[in-house]
Design a protein around this motif. Sequence first.
Motif, PDB file in Angstrom:
ATOM      1  N   PRO A  69      30.098  21.161  33.430  1.00 44.90           N
ATOM      2  CA  PRO A  69      31.559  21.153  33.403  1.00 44.90           C
ATOM      3  C   PRO A  69      32.152  20.568  34.677  1.00 44.90           C
ATOM      4  CG  PRO A  69      30.756  23.339  33.948  1.00 44.90           C
ATOM      5  CD  PRO A  69      29.537  22.505  33.642  1.00 44.90           C
ATOM      6  N   SER A  70      33.309  19.963  34.534  1.00 39.33           N
ATOM      7  CA  SER A  70      34.061  19.534  35.702  1.00 39.33           C
ATOM      8  C   SER A  70      34.928  20.698  36.171  1.00 39.33           C
ATOM      9  CB  SER A  70      34.941  18.321  35.363  1.00 39.33           C
ATOM     10  OG  SER A  70      35.818  18.648  34.302  1.00 39.33           O
ATOM     11  N   ALA A  71      35.415  20.608  37.399  1.00 36.47           N
ATOM     12  CA  ALA A  71      36.227  21.686  37.944  1.00 36.47           C
ATOM     13  C   ALA A  71      37.559  21.771  37.203  1.00 36.47           C
ATOM     14  CB  ALA A  71      36.462  21.458  39.423  1.00 36.47           C
ATOM     15  N   LEU A  72      38.031  22.998  36.996  1.00 36.55           N
ATOM     16  CA  LEU A  72      39.342  23.186  36.379  1.00 36.55           C
ATOM     17  C   LEU A  72      40.425  22.835  37.394  1.00 36.55           C
ATOM     18  CD1 LEU A  72      39.269  26.515  34.317  1.00 36.55           C
ATOM     19  CD2 LEU A  72      39.562  24.191  33.456  1.00 36.55           C
ATOM     20  N   ASN A  73      41.386  22.065  36.957  1.00 34.56           N
ATOM     21  CA  ASN A  73      42.494  21.674  37.826  1.00 34.56           C
ATOM     22  C   ASN A  73      43.594  22.720  37.695  1.00 34.56           C
ATOM     23  OD1 ASN A  73      44.149  20.286  39.532  1.00 34.56           O
ATOM     24  ND2 ASN A  73      44.518  18.555  38.155  1.00 34.56           N
ATOM     25  N   ILE A  74      43.729  23.587  38.704  1.00 35.22           N
ATOM     26  CA  ILE A  74      44.741  24.638  38.677  1.00 35.22           C
ATOM     27  C   ILE A  74      45.507  24.652  39.990  1.00 35.22           C
ATOM     28  CG2 ILE A  74      43.566  26.122  37.005  1.00 35.22           C
ATOM     29  CD1 ILE A  74      42.513  27.784  39.313  1.00 35.22           C
ATOM     30  N   ALA A  75      46.703  25.232  39.944  1.00 33.57           N
ATOM     31  CA  ALA A  75      47.584  25.283  41.108  1.00 33.57           C
ATOM     32  C   ALA A  75      47.527  26.669  41.759  1.00 33.57           C
ATOM     33  CB  ALA A  75      49.017  24.970  40.693  1.00 33.57           C
ATOM     34  N   ASN A  76      47.970  26.742  42.987  1.00 35.40           N
ATOM     35  CA  ASN A  76      48.114  28.017  43.677  1.00 35.40           C
ATOM     36  C   ASN A  76      49.394  28.684  43.174  1.00 35.40           C
ATOM     37  OD1 ASN A  76      48.567  30.132  45.491  1.00 35.40           O
ATOM     38  ND2 ASN A  76      47.698  29.004  47.212  1.00 35.40           N
ATOM     39  N   THR A  77      49.262  29.840  42.541  1.00 31.21           N
ATOM     40  CA  THR A  77      50.410  30.496  41.905  1.00 31.21           C
ATOM     41  C   THR A  77      50.941  31.683  42.708  1.00 31.21           C
ATOM     42  OG1 THR A  77      48.956  31.949  40.605  1.00 31.21           O
ATOM     43  CG2 THR A  77      49.560  29.828  39.625  1.00 31.21           C
ATOM     44  N   LYS A  78      50.470  31.884  43.921  1.00 31.57           N
ATOM     45  CA  LYS A  78      50.855  33.072  44.687  1.00 31.57           C
ATOM     46  C   LYS A  78      52.357  33.153  44.946  1.00 31.57           C
ATOM     47  CE  LYS A  78      46.476  34.021  47.008  1.00 31.57           C
ATOM     48  NZ  LYS A  78      45.772  34.171  48.315  1.00 31.57           N
ATOM     49  N   ALA A  79      53.031  31.996  45.017  1.00 32.67           N
ATOM     50  CA  ALA A  79      54.465  31.995  45.291  1.00 32.67           C
ATOM     51  C   ALA A  79      55.303  32.199  44.025  1.00 32.67           C
ATOM     52  CB  ALA A  79      54.872  30.685  45.966  1.00 32.67           C
ATOM     53  N   TRP A  80      54.673  32.215  42.862  1.00 28.74           N
ATOM     54  CA  TRP A  80      55.403  32.390  41.600  1.00 28.74           C
ATOM     55  C   TRP A  80      55.757  33.858  41.398  1.00 28.74           C
ATOM     56  CZ3 TRP A  80      52.302  29.257  37.359  1.00 28.74           C
ATOM     57  CH2 TRP A  80      52.220  27.915  37.775  1.00 28.74           C
ATOM     58  N   PHE A  81      56.796  34.089  40.619  1.00 29.76           N
ATOM     59  CA  PHE A  81      57.148  35.459  40.225  1.00 29.76           C
ATOM     60  C   PHE A  81      56.000  36.082  39.439  1.00 29.76           C
ATOM     61  CE2 PHE A  81      58.825  38.074  36.657  1.00 29.76           C
ATOM     62  CZ  PHE A  81      59.238  39.170  37.394  1.00 29.76           C
ATOM     63  N   GLN A  82      55.651  37.325  39.787  1.00 26.97           N
ATOM     64  CA  GLN A  82      54.597  38.032  39.071  1.00 26.97           C
ATOM     65  C   GLN A  82      55.213  39.076  38.160  1.00 26.97           C
ATOM     66  OE1 GLN A  82      51.544  40.028  41.427  1.00 26.97           O
ATOM     67  NE2 GLN A  82      50.026  39.563  39.847  1.00 26.97           N
ATOM     68  N   PHE A  83      54.981  38.922  36.865  1.00 20.27           N
ATOM     69  CA  PHE A  83      55.493  39.856  35.870  1.00 20.27           C
ATOM     70  C   PHE A  83      54.442  40.930  35.615  1.00 20.27           C
ATOM     71  CE2 PHE A  83      55.672  41.305  31.449  1.00 20.27           C
ATOM     72  CZ  PHE A  83      56.989  41.742  31.356  1.00 20.27           C
ATOM     73  N   TYR A  84      54.905  42.210  35.626  1.00 10.98           N
ATOM     74  CA  TYR A  84      54.007  43.333  35.344  1.00 10.98           C
ATOM     75  C   TYR A  84      54.338  43.884  33.964  1.00 10.98           C
ATOM     76  CZ  TYR A  84      52.574  43.278  40.230  1.00 10.98           C
ATOM     77  OH  TYR A  84      52.067  42.898  41.451  1.00 10.98           O
ATOM     78  N   GLY A  85      53.334  43.872  33.080  1.00 16.89           N
ATOM     79  CA  GLY A  85      53.511  44.391  31.735  1.00 16.89           C
ATOM     80  C   GLY A  85      52.690  45.637  31.512  1.00 16.89           C
ATOM     81  N   ASP A  86      52.425  45.945  30.262  1.00 14.07           N
ATOM     82  CA  ASP A  86      51.693  47.146  29.877  1.00 14.07           C
ATOM     83  C   ASP A  86      50.197  46.938  30.103  1.00 14.07           C
ATOM     84  OD1 ASP A  86      50.823  49.517  28.828  1.00 14.07           O
ATOM     85  OD2 ASP A  86      51.296  49.029  26.738  1.00 14.07           O
ATOM     86  N   GLY A  87      49.746  47.218  31.318  1.00 14.24           N
ATOM     87  CA  GLY A  87      48.333  47.091  31.643  1.00 14.24           C
ATOM     88  C   GLY A  87      47.901  45.709  32.084  1.00 14.24           C
ATOM     89  N   PHE A  88      48.838  44.839  32.390  1.00 11.85           N
ATOM     90  CA  PHE A  88      48.489  43.488  32.818  1.00 11.85           C
ATOM     91  C   PHE A  88      49.557  42.953  33.762  1.00 11.85           C
ATOM     92  CE2 PHE A  88      51.419  42.729  29.378  1.00 11.85           C
ATOM     93  CZ  PHE A  88      52.141  41.613  29.780  1.00 11.85           C
ATOM     94  N   SER A 239      46.327  32.936  35.394  1.00  8.04           N
ATOM     95  CA  SER A 239      46.784  33.966  36.339  1.00  8.04           C
ATOM     96  C   SER A 239      46.748  35.378  35.744  1.00  8.04           C
ATOM     97  CB  SER A 239      48.211  33.654  36.807  1.00  8.04           C
ATOM     98  OG  SER A 239      49.180  33.905  35.777  1.00  8.04           O
ATOM     99  N   LEU A 240      46.451  35.507  34.455  1.00  8.83           N
ATOM    100  CA  LEU A 240      46.401  36.826  33.812  1.00  8.83           C
ATOM    101  C   LEU A 240      45.398  37.732  34.522  1.00  8.83           C
ATOM    102  CD1 LEU A 240      47.081  38.708  31.319  1.00  8.83           C
ATOM    103  CD2 LEU A 240      45.035  37.724  30.263  1.00  8.83           C
ATOM    104  N   THR A 241      45.819  38.959  34.819  1.00  7.54           N
ATOM    105  CA  THR A 241      44.921  39.981  35.345  1.00  7.54           C
ATOM    106  C   THR A 241      45.250  41.317  34.689  1.00  7.54           C
ATOM    107  OG1 THR A 241      46.412  40.433  37.213  1.00  7.54           O
ATOM    108  CG2 THR A 241      44.609  38.886  37.599  1.00  7.54           C
ATOM    109  N   VAL A 242      44.234  42.163  34.516  1.00  6.28           N
ATOM    110  CA  VAL A 242      44.460  43.499  33.977  1.00  6.28           C
ATOM    111  C   VAL A 242      44.679  44.468  35.129  1.00  6.28           C
ATOM    112  CG1 VAL A 242      43.157  43.090  31.867  1.00  6.28           C
ATOM    113  CG2 VAL A 242      41.987  43.991  33.876  1.00  6.28           C
TER     114      VAL A 242
END
Length: 243
Positions: A69-88, A239-242
């Motif tokens: 596989p080639s590397a996934l091209n992703i951005a640094n998302t730390k400065a984005w708004f983080q939404f907190y939902g039901d367990g994620f 960026s999804l995390t549990v």
Amino acid sequence: MALLLSSSLHPPTSPLNPKLNSLITPLSNAVITKRQLIINTTTSFSIIFGAQQNPVPQCLAQPSNPSKPSALNIANTKAWFQFYGDGFAIRVPPEFEDIMEPEDFNAGASLYGDKAKPRPFAARFASTDGSEVLSVVIRPTNQLKITFLEAQEITDLGSIKDAAKIFVPGGATLYNARTIKIKEDEGFKTYYFYEFGRDEQHIAIMATVNGGKAIIAGTTAPQSKWDDDGVKLRSAAISLTVL
């Protein structure tokens, strides 16, 4: 947040999961309202998981031998708004708007016989023109695969290749499939990432399992938009995390 990528699946060229072929509606060429555009754009993602009462048939075409596989091209998302939902939690791209409808929040109070109607979405955001959408859905794993045991990890649904039968719809072109491990306090949490195209739509999905529930984040946009904004949309899904 540490990401470890492994187990890439080479894209198959034959159709996937034919029973879901009719579930995805392409964008119309006609002039439509922003609300209609959002509905059309999210159809590719939401209807697979939002209305599924029976497990998906296990009929995914076998992929060819995997290539490096080639590397996934992703951005640094730390400065984005983080939404907190039901367990994620999930990072929301700049200028995206919360488009959750009142019925999405109240769905759990509506009864279908003796069961509460599940909420269609746990979170939903869209670009200002409605053409790019970020959604999160949460479903019991026994709605995705027949099992008498409660899944605790996404690997309980099968390998990255086997689980593609659940997460990738029929007729799609699979561009990427990877196992992603995210470091947490108690070790590593396993996620499956899929990126695919169907008709004129491009979709990225990040999925994991926690406590018997599948948590699935997806971004979708017309292919013409993905060419410019794909890194941003892919990064939002990843960026999804549990919690």
